[in-house]
Design a protein around this motif. Structure first.
Motif, PDB file in Angstrom:
ATOM      1  N   LEU A   1       0.844  -1.181   0.000  1.00  0.00           N
ATOM      2  CA  LEU A   1       0.000   0.000   0.000  1.00  0.00           C
ATOM      3  C   LEU A   1       0.885   1.237   0.000  1.00  0.00           C
ATOM      4  O   LEU A   1       1.798   1.361   0.825  1.00  0.00           O
ATOM      5  CB  LEU A   1      -0.897   0.013   1.244  1.00  0.00           C
ATOM      6  CG  LEU A   1      -1.630   1.334   1.519  1.00  0.00           C
ATOM      7  CD1 LEU A   1      -2.706   1.584   0.477  1.00  0.00           C
ATOM      8  CD2 LEU A   1      -2.222   1.337   2.924  1.00  0.00           C
ATOM      9  N   ILE A   2       0.640   2.133  -0.944  1.00  0.00           N
ATOM     10  CA  ILE A   2       1.301   3.440  -0.944  1.00  0.00           C
ATOM     11  C   ILE A   2       0.198   4.477  -0.797  1.00  0.00           C
ATOM     12  O   ILE A   2      -0.695   4.575  -1.647  1.00  0.00           O
ATOM     13  CB  ILE A   2       2.103   3.673  -2.229  1.00  0.00           C
ATOM     14  CG1 ILE A   2       3.133   2.557  -2.422  1.00  0.00           C
ATOM     15  CG2 ILE A   2       2.795   5.031  -2.178  1.00  0.00           C
ATOM     16  CD1 ILE A   2       3.969   2.709  -3.677  1.00  0.00           C
ATOM     17  N   LEU A   3       0.260   5.237   0.287  1.00  0.00           N
ATOM     18  CA  LEU A   3      -0.826   6.143   0.633  1.00  0.00           C
ATOM     19  C   LEU A   3      -0.286   7.552   0.860  1.00  0.00           C
ATOM     20  O   LEU A   3       0.725   7.743   1.551  1.00  0.00           O
ATOM     21  CB  LEU A   3      -1.520   5.652   1.912  1.00  0.00           C
ATOM     22  CG  LEU A   3      -2.716   6.446   2.418  1.00  0.00           C
ATOM     23  CD1 LEU A   3      -3.869   6.360   1.443  1.00  0.00           C
ATOM     24  CD2 LEU A   3      -3.131   5.941   3.796  1.00  0.00           C
ATOM     25  N   GLY A   4      -0.936   8.519   0.249  1.00  0.00           N
ATOM     26  CA  GLY A   4      -0.621   9.913   0.526  1.00  0.00           C
ATOM     27  C   GLY A   4      -1.215  10.296   1.855  1.00  0.00           C
ATOM     28  O   GLY A   4      -2.438  10.447   1.980  1.00  0.00           O
ATOM     29  N   ALA A   5      -0.375  10.423   2.861  1.00  0.00           N
ATOM     30  CA  ALA A   5      -0.860  10.551   4.221  1.00  0.00           C
ATOM     31  C   ALA A   5      -0.612  11.940   4.787  1.00  0.00           C
ATOM     32  O   ALA A   5       0.103  12.759   4.218  1.00  0.00           O
ATOM     33  CB  ALA A   5      -0.177   9.501   5.108  1.00  0.00           C
ATOM     34  N   GLN A   6      -1.215  12.190   5.938  1.00  0.00           N
ATOM     35  CA  GLN A   6      -0.909  13.369   6.742  1.00  0.00           C
ATOM     36  C   GLN A   6      -0.162  12.886   7.977  1.00  0.00           C
ATOM     37  O   GLN A   6      -0.677  12.059   8.727  1.00  0.00           O
ATOM     38  CB  GLN A   6      -2.189  14.098   7.132  1.00  0.00           C
ATOM     39  CG  GLN A   6      -2.977  14.641   5.940  1.00  0.00           C
ATOM     40  CD  GLN A   6      -4.241  15.342   6.355  1.00  0.00           C
ATOM     41  OE1 GLN A   6      -4.306  15.954   7.415  1.00  0.00           O
ATOM     42  NE2 GLN A   6      -5.263  15.276   5.510  1.00  0.00           N
ATOM     43  N   PRO A   7       1.066  13.329   8.172  1.00  0.00           N
ATOM     44  CA  PRO A   7       1.886  12.826   9.287  1.00  0.00           C
ATOM     45  C   PRO A   7       1.165  12.934  10.623  1.00  0.00           C
ATOM     46  O   PRO A   7       0.474  13.912  10.906  1.00  0.00           O
ATOM     47  CB  PRO A   7       3.119  13.732   9.243  1.00  0.00           C
ATOM     48  CG  PRO A   7       3.197  14.192   7.832  1.00  0.00           C
ATOM     49  CD  PRO A   7       1.775  14.345   7.377  1.00  0.00           C
ATOM     50  N   GLY A   8       1.315  11.883  11.419  1.00  0.00           N
ATOM     51  CA  GLY A   8       0.723  11.851  12.742  1.00  0.00           C
ATOM     52  C   GLY A   8      -0.625  11.176  12.814  1.00  0.00           C
ATOM     53  O   GLY A   8      -1.143  10.925  13.914  1.00  0.00           O
ATOM     54  N   LEU A   9      -1.215  10.838  11.674  1.00  0.00           N
ATOM     55  CA  LEU A   9      -2.525  10.195  11.679  1.00  0.00           C
ATOM     56  C   LEU A   9      -2.376   8.665  11.612  1.00  0.00           C
ATOM     57  O   LEU A   9      -1.431   8.141  11.031  1.00  0.00           O
ATOM     58  CB  LEU A   9      -3.361  10.682  10.497  1.00  0.00           C
ATOM     59  CG  LEU A   9      -3.680  12.182  10.450  1.00  0.00           C
ATOM     60  CD1 LEU A   9      -4.586  12.489   9.263  1.00  0.00           C
ATOM     61  CD2 LEU A   9      -4.327  12.644  11.752  1.00  0.00           C
TER      62      LEU A   9
END
Length: 435
Positions: free
Chosen positions: A144-152
């Motif tokens: 899985l490659i996910l565009g994330a928001q750090p800390g979530l």
């Protein structure tokens, strides 16, 4: 009569050569299925752009934000030195496939097909906030490659139909699998996959409030294009159907042609038995051998492919496969019995039989079917019987250049291929003089 058929069946079925061939062709079919499952979705180039954020949202409407992009191929390998075209902006990826994009929160984020240039050539990538790549159906794994928001916190779920958008409530991710906390804009994680569920949904959750900050869904192309249990079963069975007919020629040779040439059949005629009785006993004994062989092969393939796909065996499909294999083998068996009666020399029989196999194997009738747009010609090929039965029973299975099989035409073709050669063979044998 019954005892004679059973005796001939035992003599033919328990031949070491037959058992070895069954094992070899079943192993080959399993290997073919494993190879197809392992490489499904990875054969043609596919490219993905995944967007992520450098820090947690939301931003103020007046401030710029830095968005991170990641360009990868279907194996999850970053593509360095590529120029990505996002609206009026051209951005170049670094050596590992990443690029950054300064934008305002209100500006448009290109989704779907996006053009990029790599080594002087233009390609298209699918842009989204997630992708599942390097899919291996044999090991049921992917990345899985996910565009994330750090800390979530990141949660993932697979499903059979395209899911609804994830809401911000806790109930929307309670059945999802927890993967970890994002530490950067791009979150990578090895995941276990269910090959029967071609869609995935993710949720990014605030660890303090427990509410979903953002979420989304995507298809998994490698799983959408992969074949299901039926197709894998019939594809692997096709290897058996294509090459095992050679064994029918050998059976006729061992049970009829060679004994007749050696005078063994004529010796039997000295007993209270007719030529028709000898013919029927040998023919039915061999036919029973081929039917049992088809059943054994179908069961072996069905039970082996099941764990590869992590699906329960479909015994209806296994039964259809056994019927399709048995019917095709019997058509060749009847044809070779006719050759065995008409061609009395051992060497000539083997040569004619092999020539017939090569002729039908080359698919000449299938080629003419395509060129002349005459699907009925496919019924003239006994090696098309398997394809037509499988195609009729499971229309999703396609393994040949024919149109969908017609039931009435299929029944007529099968009856003609089995009954006519065997009837002509019996008629000719009864009128041949004893040598």
């Amino acid at each position: 009569m019954t005892s004679g058929v059973l005796y001939d069946f035992k003599r033919s079925f328990f031949r070491p050569s037959l058992i070895v061939l069954i094992v070899l062709f079943v192993a080959g079919g399993i290997g073919l299925a494993y190879l197809e499952i392992s490489t499904a979705g990875l054969s043609s180039p596919q490219y993905y752009i995944i967007y992520g954020y450098e820090r947690e949202m939301p931003y103020s409407a007046s401030s710029n934000e830095t968005m991170v992009g990641y360009l990868v191929n279907q194996y999850g390998q970053g593509m360095g030195g590529a120029k990505v075209y996002l609206e009026s902006v051209a951005l170049t990826t670094n050596a590992t496939g990443y690029f950054t994009w300064e934008r305002t929160p209100a500006s448009f984020i290109p989704m779907g097909p996006v053009t990029f240039n790599y080594n002087g050539m233009n390609f298209t990538a699918q842009a989204n906030f997630m992708a599942i790549v390097n899919v291996n159906l044999a090991s049921h794994s992917g990345i899985l490659i996910l565009g994330a928001q750090p800390g979530l916190s990141i949660y993932l779920e697979q499903m059979k139909t395209y899911p609804n958008y994830v809401t911000n409530s806790k109930s929307s991710y309670e059945n999802m699998t927890y993967l970890g906390v994002a530490t950067s804009a791009i979150f990578r994680h090895a995941v276990d996959l269910n090959s029967t569920l071609p869609y995935a949904s993710y949720a990014e959750v605030n660890t303090t409030t427990g509410l979903v900050v953002t979420g989304g869904s995507s298809s998994i192309p490698a799983l959408m294009t992969q074949t299901n249990y039926s197709n894998e079963l019939f594809t692997s069975g096709a290897l058996f159907a294509e090459f095992f007919p050679i064994m029918t020629f050998y059976l006729v040779y061992a049970m009829f042609v060679s004994p007749r040439s050696a005078g063994a059949l004529e010796f039997l005629l000295a007993r209270p038995v007719t030529k028709a009785g000898i013919f029927a006993s040998r023919y039915l004994g061999g036919a029973l051998t081929l039917i049992i062989s088809a059943i054994v092969a179908a069961l072996a393939l069905g039970l082996t492919i099941s764990p590869l796909l992590r699906e329960a065996p479909d015994y209806t499909d296994v039964g259809i496969l056994a019927i399709a294999l048995a019917v095709e083998l019997i058509t060749f068996y009847s044809l070779s019995f006719l050759v065995g009666v008409l061609v009395r020399r051992n060497g000539a029989y083997l040569g004619v039989s092999l020539a017939l196999f090569v002729f039908f194997f080359m698919g000449i009738f299938g080629l003419i079917t395509v060129l002349e747009n005459a699907p009925y010609l496919y019924y003239l090929n006994p090696m098309g019987i398997y394809d037509m039965i499988a195609n009729y029973a499971r229309p999703s299975f396609y393994f040949g250049p024919m149109a969908a099989a017609n039931l009435a035409e299929l029944v007529v073709a099968v009856a003609a291929w089995i009954v006519l050669p065997s009837a002509v063979a019996l008629f000719s044998y009864e009128r041949q003089r004893v040598a």
